[in-house]
Design an enzyme around this catalytic site. Structure first.
Site, PDB file in Angstrom:
ATOM      1  N   GLU A  12       0.876  -1.316  -0.053  1.00  0.00           N
ATOM      2  CA  GLU A  12       0.125   0.073   0.059  1.00  0.00           C
ATOM      3  C   GLU A  12       0.894   1.237  -0.087  1.00  0.00           C
ATOM      4  O   GLU A  12       0.717   2.313  -0.556  1.00  0.00           O
ATOM      5  CB  GLU A  12      -0.926  -0.053   1.148  1.00  0.00           C
ATOM      6  CG  GLU A  12      -1.879  -1.063   1.184  1.00  0.00           C
ATOM      7  CD  GLU A  12      -2.408  -1.507   2.522  1.00  0.00           C
ATOM      8  OE1 GLU A  12      -3.678  -2.018   2.406  1.00  0.00           O
ATOM      9  OE2 GLU A  12      -1.862  -1.176   3.541  1.00  0.00           O
ATOM     10  N   GLY A  60     -11.671  -6.450   2.469  1.00  0.00           N
ATOM     11  CA  GLY A  60     -12.645  -7.254   1.798  1.00  0.00           C
ATOM     12  C   GLY A  60     -13.977  -6.819   1.723  1.00  0.00           C
ATOM     13  O   GLY A  60     -14.354  -6.192   2.725  1.00  0.00           O
ATOM     14  N   MET A 164      -8.256  -4.950   8.865  1.00  0.00           N
ATOM     15  CA  MET A 164      -7.510  -5.340  10.334  1.00  0.00           C
ATOM     16  C   MET A 164      -6.937  -4.096  10.962  1.00  0.00           C
ATOM     17  O   MET A 164      -6.254  -4.196  11.880  1.00  0.00           O
ATOM     18  CB  MET A 164      -6.360  -6.470   9.955  1.00  0.00           C
ATOM     19  CG  MET A 164      -7.052  -7.644   9.287  1.00  0.00           C
ATOM     20  SD  MET A 164      -5.592  -8.819   8.811  1.00  0.00           S
ATOM     21  CE  MET A 164      -4.900  -9.347  10.309  1.00  0.00           C
ATOM     22  N   GLU A 165      -7.219  -2.863  10.535  1.00  0.00           N
ATOM     23  CA  GLU A 165      -6.662  -1.645  10.912  1.00  0.00           C
ATOM     24  C   GLU A 165      -7.732  -0.637  11.327  1.00  0.00           C
ATOM     25  O   GLU A 165      -7.377   0.381  12.340  1.00  0.00           O
ATOM     26  CB  GLU A 165      -5.724  -1.248  10.069  1.00  0.00           C
ATOM     27  CG  GLU A 165      -4.277  -2.098  10.050  1.00  0.00           C
ATOM     28  CD  GLU A 165      -4.562  -3.122   9.073  1.00  0.00           C
ATOM     29  OE1 GLU A 165      -4.006  -4.415   9.182  1.00  0.00           O
ATOM     30  OE2 GLU A 165      -5.277  -2.611   7.943  1.00  0.00           O
ATOM     31  N   ASP A 188     -11.176  -7.991  -2.380  1.00  0.00           N
ATOM     32  CA  ASP A 188     -11.625  -9.186  -2.809  1.00  0.00           C
ATOM     33  C   ASP A 188     -13.060  -9.031  -1.958  1.00  0.00           C
ATOM     34  O   ASP A 188     -13.192  -8.368  -1.036  1.00  0.00           O
ATOM     35  CB  ASP A 188     -10.674 -10.286  -2.032  1.00  0.00           C
ATOM     36  CG  ASP A 188     -10.640 -10.133  -0.606  1.00  0.00           C
ATOM     37  OD1 ASP A 188     -10.850 -10.793   0.258  1.00  0.00           O
ATOM     38  OD2 ASP A 188      -9.844  -9.020  -0.027  1.00  0.00           O
TER      39      ASP A 188
END
Length: 221
Positions: A12, A60, A164-165, A188
């Protein structure tokens, strides 16, 4: 305005670094997952005192209207893997850290500017993506199976993205009173995928155009 951007991964960072002059934006990598994200957010606040913090990266996706390369902009954020129980406080709900809001909101001005992007900027029409305001949920899982995604969505059916963040950064910004918003490119869609193949193809094929939304947003501020 002093703007800080936090990303989780080198991939990223590599996509975003060419888009922003170092003297205009503070761009830093936190590492993956909630503790790393929270630590880097505190470090950024203490060292640079940004006026705004943005979480940018991939996630996601969830929902019939969500497609690869679309961007979910956080209207609110929550943890999908936090449960504090009801032994002490029977008003605390799933995903809520006791003593904190059930969901973390974002700065209204930043959200309004993000929602205006599609209608005011022709650049976005060239990268074939849509912007979706909505709930982003966060936890320390890489969602690589349909079963994991179904478990998350059973608690948060309206969630547009899973990462996740973002909620950890929002949590930290809430405590430090720093305006915050998250932009998450859909890499995804676990309920339509097998073995995270979409995620790996994302980096091989379309990632380089996807972070233009973050750039366009910052240019609009």
């Amino acid at each position: 305005m002093k703007i800080g951007i936090i990303v989780a991964m080198d991939k990223e960072l590599e996509q975003l670094r060419p888009l922003f002059p170092e003297d205009k934006v503070i761009l830093q990598k936190s590492g993956i997952a909630t503790v790393n994200a929270a630590i880097q957010t505190v470090e950024m606040i203490r060292q640079y005192k940004p006026d705004v913090i943005i979480s940018s990266g991939c996630a996601g996706g969830n929902g019939d209207d969500i497609n690869l390369q679309d961007v979910v902009v956080s209207s609110e954020l929550a943890y999908h893997d936090v449960y504090c129980g009801r032994a002490i406080d029977d008003t605390t709900i799933y995903g809520q850290v006791q003593g904190l809001p059930p969901r973390f909101g974002v700065d209204p001005y930043l959200l309004r500017k993000a929602q205006e992007l599609s209608s005011i900027n022709h650049k976005l029409s060239t990268i074939n993506c849509k912007i979706h305001p909505g709930l982003i949920v966060t936890g320390d899982w890489f969602v690589d199976t349909k079963e994991k995604m179904r478990q998350i969505i059973s608690h948060f059916p309206e969630a547009k993205a899973v990462d996740m963040e973002s909620a950890a950064i929002a949590h930290t910004c809430y405590i430090y009173k720093v305006p915050f918003i998250s932009f998450r490119v859909i890499s995804d869609i676990p309920l339509r995928d097998t073995d995270a193949s979409q995620y790996h193809n994302f980096w091989d094929t379309i990632a380089q155009h996807s972070f233009q939304v973050t750039r366009t947003f910052i240019e609009s501020l």
